[in-house]
Design an enzyme around this catalytic site. Sequence first.
Site, PDB file in Angstrom:
ATOM      1  CB  CYS A 171      -0.228   2.027  -5.974  1.00 37.90           C
ATOM      2  SG  CYS A 171      -0.358   0.171  -6.119  1.00 37.90           S
TER       3      CYS A 171
ATOM      4  CG  ASP B 108       7.496  -1.407  -7.373  1.00 40.41           C
ATOM      5  OD1 ASP B 108       7.102  -2.426  -7.327  1.00 40.41           O
ATOM      6  OD2 ASP B 108       7.001  -0.354  -7.324  1.00 40.41           O
TER       7      ASP B 108
ATOM      8  CG  HIS C 122       4.607  -1.019  -5.151  1.00 34.68           C
ATOM      9  ND1 HIS C 122       4.730  -0.515  -6.201  1.00 34.68           N
ATOM     10  CD2 HIS C 122       3.326  -1.228  -4.584  1.00 34.68           C
ATOM     11  CE1 HIS C 122       3.433  -0.033  -6.368  1.00 34.68           C
ATOM     12  NE2 HIS C 122       2.763  -0.329  -5.596  1.00 34.68           N
TER      13      HIS C 122
END
Length: 294
Positions: free
Chosen positions: A174, A231, A263
Amino acid sequence: MPHRPHLDKQADFDALLPSARLDRRGFVTTLAAAGFALAVQPVQASTTIHTEPGGLDTGNATIEVEGGALPVYYARPASTTPQPVVLVVQEIFGVHEHIRDVCRRLAHEGYLAVAPELFFRQGDPRSIESVGEILQKIVSQVPDTQVMNDLDACASWARNHGGSPDWLGITGFCWGGRITWLYAAHNPALKAGVAWYGRLDGLPSDKNPHHPIDIAGALHAPVLGLYGGQDQGIPLEDVDAMREALEQAGAQSTIHVYPDAPHAFHADYRPSYRKAEAEDGWKRLLDWFANQRG
């Protein structure tokens, strides 16, 4: 698809000035930020995977850097043989148990893994429940230059604590996925990187003057990008644009997309976890590192 500027590999990455952005970038960034907040959930109390530390040397240490003592978690095989080093870059939630577990998994594969608390100057994200507050009060206050310097300090520390001076890798998740791309353009000693669903584009700022899509031509090491097709924070248009930039630059990097993954599909402590995609991504990471080691 609009043209995306990329840097010549010989350019001085750290001296770059942000180039002019299209208005579209601001629009996309706003949407991505909203999607990011929706896609990221706070840390839960437990993880799905727990890697035992048996046969490993694990612990906490501090590294003196500008601004204080940088806390790190490390894991390595219990051996005196120098091990290849992998820097593990946190999500926005800091070095919690999932990140520590990633370090232990890498250590069982023969690596010295080091995960630094890169927000230690700005605060502890684990003390804040709201993702929005973490982003505003901590993440947005962290300069990329500071992060690059801290990672350099970790690499140096690792070489003096059982790490091989000949092989350095990096992986991040991330927020750390974006940092992985940037560090590959920063450190000429890096051998390989694996970026898990890190943002590729965004508005420039004083603290974040450039993004991965801008430095595709400046990578010193090949990077494997692992992304989710569902995502909400990283549009597939950005992924395609990054692929195009890498191809134009002749980079040896590549991106793999899991069409049905959201995600944070590797984050086994969150509802976004997808076992099949996470396990496949981990295998790809190990193969990528092994191939770059020769």
